[in-house]
Design an enzyme around this catalytic site. Structure first.
Site, PDB file in Angstrom:
ATOM      1  N   SER A   1       0.994  -1.163  -0.025  1.00  0.00           N
ATOM      2  CA  SER A   1       0.086  -0.096  -0.028  1.00  0.00           C
ATOM      3  C   SER A   1       0.993   1.484  -0.131  1.00  0.00           C
ATOM      4  O   SER A   1       1.637   1.486  -0.886  1.00  0.00           O
ATOM      5  CB  SER A   1      -1.131  -0.005   1.111  1.00  0.00           C
ATOM      6  OG  SER A   1      -1.992   0.953   0.867  1.00  0.00           O
TER       7      SER A   1
ATOM      8  N   GLU B   1     -10.337  -3.988  -5.669  1.00  0.00           N
ATOM      9  CA  GLU B   1      -9.510  -2.577  -4.584  1.00  0.00           C
ATOM     10  C   GLU B   1      -9.758  -1.218  -5.592  1.00  0.00           C
ATOM     11  O   GLU B   1      -9.597  -1.411  -6.966  1.00  0.00           O
ATOM     12  CB  GLU B   1      -8.343  -3.044  -3.965  1.00  0.00           C
ATOM     13  CG  GLU B   1      -7.326  -3.224  -4.832  1.00  0.00           C
ATOM     14  CD  GLU B   1      -6.053  -3.292  -4.276  1.00  0.00           C
ATOM     15  OE1 GLU B   1      -5.710  -2.330  -3.326  1.00  0.00           O
ATOM     16  OE2 GLU B   1      -5.021  -4.382  -4.847  1.00  0.00           O
TER      17      GLU B   1
ATOM     18  N   HIS C   1      -7.940  -5.381   0.275  1.00  0.00           N
ATOM     19  CA  HIS C   1      -6.552  -4.761  -0.084  1.00  0.00           C
ATOM     20  C   HIS C   1      -5.679  -5.290   0.844  1.00  0.00           C
ATOM     21  O   HIS C   1      -5.995  -5.339   2.106  1.00  0.00           O
ATOM     22  CB  HIS C   1      -6.699  -3.085   0.254  1.00  0.00           C
ATOM     23  CG  HIS C   1      -5.618  -2.145   0.157  1.00  0.00           C
ATOM     24  ND1 HIS C   1      -4.930  -2.071  -0.808  1.00  0.00           N
ATOM     25  CD2 HIS C   1      -5.092  -1.599   1.100  1.00  0.00           C
ATOM     26  CE1 HIS C   1      -3.836  -1.224  -0.719  1.00  0.00           C
ATOM     27  NE2 HIS C   1      -3.936  -0.975   0.489  1.00  0.00           N
TER      28      HIS C   1
END
Length: 360
Positions: free
Chosen positions: A187, A290, A320
């Site tokens: 991320s 996502e 995610h």
């Protein structure tokens, strides 16, 4: 007074045009068949429950209290798991070594955790770093970089750069040159991972042997279609950031510039906007449901077009960064098996891009 506001509006529009000349990257929106298709496993329901708990942990709170509650809850994600590694804290640079039994400490992984640059820690991601140490036969250094808003965005970037320089010459037991070095992150940490590769190249340092970016943020301009199209299908990012879809993009760019003190067009914050040639082999994972899906797609497509060996694998219907739910989620186990296969291909000298795309 009316003339004043009209002049101010013209100045603002002109400033937006000159500061945020956003290149249209829609030509990079190439569809990919999922690497792992089919409906999610039954265990995915457990994961959705954990995601809901994460949201409930800060319900009713505001400001810093909400953020601190989120951080505390994230740090419990790896509790109760049977982790094989030793976790050894480090002060300078701040972080922790994650060392599975019998690994070669000359082989190292720099791991950069996610959490929207405002949450997460080495502790919250121990399920991931423990598994990385085992599959890479390496000591993992999970950098505890400074978070926003207490610190500036660039403070966290500098911490990752410092950790990279340090890990080149230091292992868990002191000074020891590295023999194999991998950078990985998820991320926001995936963004730092990809940005770090460009910085290493620019500085002329020893480049990483490979990189893994898990569901990375690659472009803070938020112009990719899935940033809006997948709000309803993303149980983690949708509730947290879906409201941004109602805000005009130029406003988001100005707010990003003010909060990050870095332009959303800068490769430091948006690796997609940088020079992507001459990079090491990179594996990117993403979920087709996502919000960051097209960020991953665009980065892979652009890097490949510039000659870098980048591979994208997508899973169907996953949350995610589903990797953090290993070993309880079968798809997380599959993802780490894929990462291990990628690393084995890199070390064997096979043409990674061609092999992995053929399997996709």
């Amino acid at each position: 007074m009316l003339w004043f506001f009209l002049v101010l509006l013209v100045i603002l529009v002109a400033a937006t045009y000159f500061l945020f000349r956003v290149e249209d990257l829609s030509h990079l929106d190439i569809q990919h068949q999922p690497f792992r298709g089919g409906p999610p496993s039954e265990e995915h329901r457990y994961v959705i429950g954990r995601i809901r708990e994460l949201g409930q942990s800060s319900r009713g709170l505001r400001g810093k209290a909400r953020l601190y509650a989120l951080r505390q809850h994230m740090d419990t994600l790896s509790e109760g798991l049977s982790l094989e590694s030793e976790f050894r804290p480090v002060t300078h640079p701040r972080g922790e070594w994650v060392i599975a039994p019998g690994v070669d400490t000359r082989r190292r992984v720099l791991y950069i955790h996610g959490g929207a640059w405002a949450a997460g820690s080495p502790k919250s991601h121990r399920a991931i770093t423990d598994r990385f140490s085992r599959i890479a036969n390496a000591a993992v250094f999970a950098v505890d970089y400074r978070l926003m808003p207490e610190h500036r965005y660039m403070d966290g970037v500098r911490d990752c750069r410092k950790a990279y320089r340090w890990i080149l010459e230091h292992g868990p037991d002191g000074e020891e040159p590295v023999s194999c070095l991998i950078i990985a992150g998820d991320s926001a940490g995936g963004s730092h991972t990809l940005g770090l590769l460009g910085w290493i190249k620019h500085k002329g340092l020893r480049q990483a042997d490979a990189a893994i970016a898990i569901c990375p943020s690659t472009d803070l301009t938020l112009t990719a279609p899935s940033n809006r199209a997948n709000i309803q299908t993303d149980p983690l990012l949708g509730p947290a950031f879906g409201g941004l879809s109602k805000v005009p993009l130029p406003v988001i760019w100005w707010v990003t510039l003010a909060a990050f003190r870095v332009s959303p067009l800068s490769p430091i914050a948006s690796p997609l906007r940088g020079d992507l040639h001459d990079l090491p082999p990179i594996l990117i994972h993403a979920s087709d449901s996502e919000m960051l899906l097209d960020n991953a797609r665009r980065y892979a497509a652009k890097a490949q077009s510039e000659g870098s060996p980048v591979t994208l694998h997508t899973w169907s219907g996953m949350v995610h960064v589903w990797h953090i739910f290993v070993p309880n989620l079968p798809e997380a186990e599959e993802a780490f098996e894929d990462i291990q296969a990628f690393l084995q291909e890199v070390e064997s000298g096979q043409p990674v891009q061609e092999v992995r795309l053929a399997q996709s």
